[in-house]
Enzyme design. Structure first.
Site, PDB file in Angstrom:
ATOM      1  N   HIS A 306       0.854  -1.182   0.000  1.00 19.68           N
ATOM      2  CA  HIS A 306       0.000   0.000   0.000  1.00 19.68           C
ATOM      3  C   HIS A 306       0.888   1.230   0.000  1.00 19.68           C
ATOM      4  O   HIS A 306       1.950   1.214   0.630  1.00 19.68           O
ATOM      5  CB  HIS A 306      -0.912   0.004   1.239  1.00 19.68           C
ATOM      6  CG  HIS A 306      -2.040   0.964   1.119  1.00 19.68           C
ATOM      7  ND1 HIS A 306      -1.912   2.293   1.423  1.00 19.68           N
ATOM      8  CD2 HIS A 306      -3.306   0.779   0.686  1.00 19.68           C
ATOM      9  CE1 HIS A 306      -3.066   2.889   1.194  1.00 19.68           C
ATOM     10  NE2 HIS A 306      -3.928   1.996   0.737  1.00 19.68           N
ATOM     11  N   ASP A 363      -7.996  -5.303  -0.101  1.00 18.19           N
ATOM     12  CA  ASP A 363      -8.473  -6.005  -1.292  1.00 18.19           C
ATOM     13  C   ASP A 363      -8.158  -7.486  -1.257  1.00 18.19           C
ATOM     14  O   ASP A 363      -8.796  -8.278  -1.943  1.00 18.19           O
ATOM     15  CB  ASP A 363      -7.852  -5.384  -2.549  1.00 18.19           C
ATOM     16  CG  ASP A 363      -8.424  -4.017  -2.792  1.00 18.19           C
ATOM     17  OD1 ASP A 363      -9.651  -3.890  -2.716  1.00 18.19           O
ATOM     18  OD2 ASP A 363      -7.645  -3.081  -3.023  1.00 18.19           O
TER      19      ASP A 363
END
Ligand code: ACO
Length: 437
Positions: A306, A363
């Site tokens: 991320h 996700d």
């Protein structure tokens, strides 16, 4: 004395103010850098750049903190609903019961979409990705619901917000039904926001959809955790496009396009496709992990890493818990889940991923949750878009109210040819033949 940053350029000293956020974040205010020094900054991907001052979402990537308007994501996921969280993001505070009832009523009133929009859907080729369709549909909403001069700006905005929040959900379900050649199911005033969506997706004249309120809650939680994430790629796209003073529909349409990308909101779809690839290759994730570590191979493990979180994404355990609950409740076993668990265990112990601070992101788990709800994989980014919508709206509104708002217009470092003359077309042919061009 106010804190300042000192910059020495060509022997000259410049001072720039330091801005401190309410959680202690610091930034050097370089808004006068170009004017005062003639220099610009160079920051590809805006990794070090704060593009705005915002009071909506706080995240701490090192500690794994995410809060909407000050409230931790864990508390919202435990106690709130998606509609209430949307109100919070857009209006700044949790609503009173009356405010919530009025807001929900407004969403109910605007849930239908113009019948002519159905013809748009039928003109898209079968197999078109629903994110592309959704993005153009949202842009088209403006044509169907233009501004009315008799309404005040505030009334117009409230109406646009309600239309977007309510109709995006209807459009998403419609796109799914039409892509399957199924009859469109209309929204019902009897059902809440999330239950309504599931009903519009899955009800059938031959097998009425039975609403399972654990599944509804799982969807609420998925959408609550998706609702905002400060200046991510799609939100920045919404703000960027909105800075040209284009309407909210067009700005949201840009956000949907940005979210479509596999490095952003398309990652949940990419995760499932990657897990399927691992399954089809025999189920061993190790060769995939090795590929992801190979700098000469562009392959990346989807659902890991991320831009901001350099620890666990705080949304990931919330979604994982919900996924486990739903799989148990529905009595489902998912072979992809076993592969995902094996992959996660190997990755979090692997020195490459530890050294690069690469952890599972939201996700990684949300794909499995959406699969358990029978949402088809190409609809995953659409599900994310519905969740992210209140954040986009809140951020767009904040940008419009910012007294220091500016047209977003970054600069560049030009590294192309310096001044050269125009070569006439016939001369170019000759030069090409001589290998001079
Ligand atoms: N697999 C393998 N290596 C990775 C991964 C990954 N998923 N992500 C980053 N890296 C490596 C890079 O190769 C790079 O290594 P190097 O320094 O040795 O060259 C290093 O980690 C830094 O990578 P960057 O791309 O510079 O980091 P950035 O912050 O730009 O990337 C991103 C963030 C795009 C999310 C990235 O981690 C990625 O591609 N992940 C996979 C896609 C994904 O899951 N996206 C969802 C993000 S969450 C969301 O949008 C809701």
């Amino acid at each position: 004395m106010a804190e300042k940053a000192t910059l020495i350029l060509d022997g000259k000293t410049y001072e720039f103010p330091i801005i401190t956020g309410s959680e202690g974040d610091k930034a050097i205010d370089i808004s006068k850098l170009l004017k005062e020094t003639g220099y610009i900054t160079f920051d590809p991907g805006y990794v070090n750049t704060g593009s705005c001052i915002s009071a909506i979402t706080y995240m701490d990537g090192k500690k794994g903190i995410l809060r909407y308007r000050g409230i931790p994501i864990e508390e919202l996921a435990e106690h709130s609903t998606f509609v209430e969280t949307s109100y919070l993001l857009i209006n700044g505070n949790l609503p009173t019961p009356d405010e919530l009832a009025a807001f929900s009523g407004l969403l109910n009133d605007h849930s239908l979409v113009h019948e002519d929009m159905k013809t748009f859907f039928s003109s898209y080729p079968r197999g078109a990705h629903p994110m592309g369709i959704l993005s153009s549909m949202v842009n088209a909403l403006r044509a169907f619901y233009p501004e009315v001069p008799e309404r005040s700006q505030e009334e117009e905005l409230n109406l646009t917000v309600a239309r977007l929040l309510s109709k995006l959900r209807t459009l998403a379900a419609m796109s799914y039904r039409i892509s399957r050649g199924h009859r469109v199911i209309y929204p019902s005033h009897e059902l809440g926001y999330c239950a309504n969506f599931l009903n519009m997706m899955f009800d059938s004249p031959v097998k009425p959809y039975v609403i399972d309120y654990d599944v509804v809650r799982a969807l609420e939680v998925f959408w609550i955790t998706s609702a905002d994430h400060e200046q991510n790629c799609s939100t920045s796209a919404v703000r960027h496009v909105g800075s040209a003073r284009v309407n909210l529909y067009a700005s949201i349409s840009a956000g949907i396009s940005a979210l479509w990308g596999p490095l952003h909101g398309g990652a949940n779809q990419a995760v499932i496709e990657m897990l399927q690839e691992i399954r089809d290759s025999g189920g061993d994730p190790r060769p995939f992990i090795e590929r992801a570590k190979d700098r000469n191979d562009p392959f990346r493990l989807m659902g890991f890493g991320h831009r901001v979180y350099k620890t666990y994404d705080p949304r990931a355990p919330i979604i994982k818990k919900m996924t486990d609950k739903i799989l148990t409740k529905l009595g489902r076993t998912d072979p992809l889940l076993d592969i995902a668990q094996n992959l996660e265990e190997l990755v979090i112990r692997d020195p490459y991923f530890i050294d690069h601070n690469l952890y599972p992101n939201v996700d990684f788990h949300s794909g499995i949750l959406l699969r358990a709800m029978d949402v088809p994989v190409n609809m995953f980014p659409v599900m994310f878009a519905i969740g992210r919508l209140p954040g986009w709206i809140g951020q767009w509104m904040e940008s419009m109210e910012d007294p220091d708002r500016k047209l977003c217009r970054p600069r560049q470092i030009y590294l192309g040819p310096t001044l050269r003359e125009y070569i006439p077309r016939d001369k170019r042919i000759q030069m090409k033949e001589n290998g001079e061009l």
